[in-house]
Design an enzyme around this catalytic site. Sequence first.
Site, PDB file in Angstrom:
ATOM      1  N   ASP A  17      -5.674   7.484  -5.384  1.00 31.19           N
ATOM      2  CA  ASP A  17      -5.898   8.903  -5.074  1.00 31.19           C
ATOM      3  C   ASP A  17      -6.713   9.034  -3.773  1.00 31.19           C
ATOM      4  O   ASP A  17      -6.351   9.803  -2.862  1.00 31.19           O
ATOM      5  CB  ASP A  17      -6.646   9.528  -6.268  1.00 31.19           C
ATOM      6  CG  ASP A  17      -6.686  11.042  -6.249  1.00 31.19           C
ATOM      7  OD1 ASP A  17      -6.003  11.642  -5.405  1.00 31.19           O
ATOM      8  OD2 ASP A  17      -7.394  11.619  -7.090  1.00 31.19           O
TER       9      ASP A  17
ATOM     10  N   GLY B 219      -9.616   4.901  -5.890  1.00 32.54           N
ATOM     11  CA  GLY B 219      -8.345   4.206  -6.081  1.00 32.54           C
ATOM     12  C   GLY B 219      -7.225   4.728  -5.183  1.00 32.54           C
ATOM     13  O   GLY B 219      -7.445   5.068  -4.017  1.00 32.54           O
TER      14      GLY B 219
ATOM     15  N   ASP C 153       0.886  -1.158   0.000  1.00 31.12           N
ATOM     16  CA  ASP C 153       0.000   0.000   0.000  1.00 31.12           C
ATOM     17  C   ASP C 153       0.929   1.214   0.000  1.00 31.12           C
ATOM     18  O   ASP C 153       1.698   1.427   0.947  1.00 31.12           O
ATOM     19  CB  ASP C 153      -0.864  -0.029   1.262  1.00 31.12           C
ATOM     20  CG  ASP C 153      -1.817   1.163   1.336  1.00 31.12           C
ATOM     21  OD1 ASP C 153      -1.546   2.207   0.696  1.00 31.12           O
ATOM     22  OD2 ASP C 153      -2.817   1.046   2.051  1.00 31.12           O
TER      23      ASP C 153
ATOM     24  N   SER D 280      -2.598   4.989 -14.296  1.00 30.53           N
ATOM     25  CA  SER D 280      -3.595   4.712 -15.361  1.00 30.53           C
ATOM     26  C   SER D 280      -4.038   3.250 -15.426  1.00 30.53           C
ATOM     27  O   SER D 280      -4.843   2.901 -16.294  1.00 30.53           O
ATOM     28  CB  SER D 280      -3.092   5.130 -16.753  1.00 30.53           C
ATOM     29  OG  SER D 280      -3.075   6.540 -16.874  1.00 30.53           O
TER      30      SER D 280
HETATM   31  N1  AR6 Z   1      -1.287   1.616  -3.040  1.00 32.41           N
HETATM   32  C1  AR6 Z   1      -0.713   1.246  -4.223  1.00 32.41           C
HETATM   33  N2  AR6 Z   1      -1.421   1.062  -5.361  1.00 32.41           N
HETATM   34  C2  AR6 Z   1      -2.762   1.236  -5.302  1.00 32.41           C
HETATM   35  C3  AR6 Z   1      -3.433   1.626  -4.105  1.00 32.41           C
HETATM   36  C4  AR6 Z   1      -2.642   1.806  -2.941  1.00 32.41           C
HETATM   37  N3  AR6 Z   1      -3.161   2.166  -1.771  1.00 32.41           N
HETATM   38  N4  AR6 Z   1      -4.761   1.718  -4.372  1.00 32.41           N
HETATM   39  C5  AR6 Z   1      -4.926   1.391  -5.677  1.00 32.41           C
HETATM   40  N5  AR6 Z   1      -3.730   1.093  -6.232  1.00 32.41           N
HETATM   41  P1  AR6 Z   1      -6.303   3.992  -9.955  1.00 32.41           P
HETATM   42  P2  AR6 Z   1      -5.857   5.453 -12.486  1.00 32.41           P
HETATM   43  C6  AR6 Z   1      -3.408   0.717  -7.614  1.00 32.41           C
HETATM   44  O1  AR6 Z   1      -7.669   3.615 -10.396  1.00 32.41           O
HETATM   45  O2  AR6 Z   1      -6.174   4.249 -13.285  1.00 32.41           O
HETATM   46  C7  AR6 Z   1      -8.968   8.098  -9.243  1.00 32.41           C
HETATM   47  O3  AR6 Z   1     -10.331   8.193  -8.964  1.00 32.41           O
HETATM   48  C8  AR6 Z   1      -4.507   0.078  -8.439  1.00 32.41           C
HETATM   49  O4  AR6 Z   1      -4.623  -1.316  -8.147  1.00 32.41           O
HETATM   50  O5  AR6 Z   1      -6.123   4.470  -8.565  1.00 32.41           O
HETATM   51  O6  AR6 Z   1      -4.652   6.289 -12.859  1.00 32.41           O
HETATM   52  C9  AR6 Z   1      -8.348   9.418  -9.658  1.00 32.41           C
HETATM   53  O7  AR6 Z   1      -8.955  10.512  -8.994  1.00 32.41           O
HETATM   54  C10 AR6 Z   1      -4.014   0.333  -9.865  1.00 32.41           C
HETATM   55  O8  AR6 Z   1      -3.064  -0.687 -10.249  1.00 32.41           O
HETATM   56  O9  AR6 Z   1      -5.682   5.165 -10.905  1.00 32.41           O
HETATM   57  C11 AR6 Z   1      -8.597   9.464 -11.127  1.00 32.41           C
HETATM   58  O10 AR6 Z   1      -9.875   9.951 -11.429  1.00 32.41           O
HETATM   59  C12 AR6 Z   1      -3.259   1.648  -9.747  1.00 32.41           C
HETATM   60  O11 AR6 Z   1      -3.097   1.908  -8.337  1.00 32.41           O
HETATM   61  C13 AR6 Z   1      -8.500   8.029 -11.530  1.00 32.41           C
HETATM   62  O12 AR6 Z   1      -8.788   7.251 -10.374  1.00 32.41           O
HETATM   63  C14 AR6 Z   1      -3.956   2.846 -10.365  1.00 32.41           C
HETATM   64  O13 AR6 Z   1      -5.355   2.738 -10.215  1.00 32.41           O
HETATM   65  C15 AR6 Z   1      -7.104   7.666 -11.982  1.00 32.41           C
HETATM   66  O14 AR6 Z   1      -7.132   6.376 -12.530  1.00 32.41           O
END
Ligand code: AR6
Length: 177
Positions: A40, A38, A16, A123
């Site tokens: 963020d 996610g 994490d 992404s």
């Molecule tokens: N630690 C590490 N990796 C993580 C964590 C964590 N705590 N949580 C999720 N991931 P995403 P995007 C991974 O959807 O595709 C948001 O709403 C997850 O498994 O977070 O760039 C933003 O505000 C995946 O592999 O980001 C934007 O609107 C990776 O992080 C949008 O999502 C990215 O997933 C961005 O979408």
Amino acid sequence: MTNTRKPLELQIIEADITHLQLDAIVNAANHSLLGGGGVDGAIHRAAGPELLAHCKTLGGCATGQAKLTPGFRLPARFIIHTVGPVWHGGHQQEPELLASCYRQSLQLAEQQGLHSIAFPAISCGVYGYPLEQAARIAVTTIHAFSRQAHSLRQVYLVAFDDRMRTLLEKTLSEHAR
Ligand code: AR6
């Protein structure tokens, strides 16, 4: 004169990202920089409301660009917020924009003289980027940057699950060959 500078080391970890005690962690944010789901959402929850208050002053961020904030309540000192491209099939500059996210984030870290930084799989969640292609861009962009790295010593690519960790490890070992 011999060059004694240590090379930049790239490592894959499953974690994490909000738990990492490093100079900077990268946030996969959106244009508003005002939080979301996610990684963020996890970063905003862990950093506390001071992060949102600070982000409100930044005027958002364009796709492929990056902005720096303090880490507030996180163990990391700084957060580098970058906005990855939404996957639309690959013909809307998605590869260039994703590479730019990594490059701009690394450049910001260098400008601050930071030693360590961790990236989530930008992404690769709701933005729908094909995982193998995204992993290759992450590894090749970081490697290309390593030639111009001065302060940075450690770069981590953080997988949030076993599948992503395996894919990143495979990509890194293929790149090293
Ligand atoms: N630690 C590490 N990796 C993580 C964590 C964590 N705590 N949580 C999720 N991931 P995403 P995007 C991974 O959807 O595709 C948001 O709403 C997850 O498994 O977070 O760039 C933003 O505000 C995946 O592999 O980001 C934007 O609107 C990776 O992080 C949008 O999502 C990215 O997933 C961005 O979408």
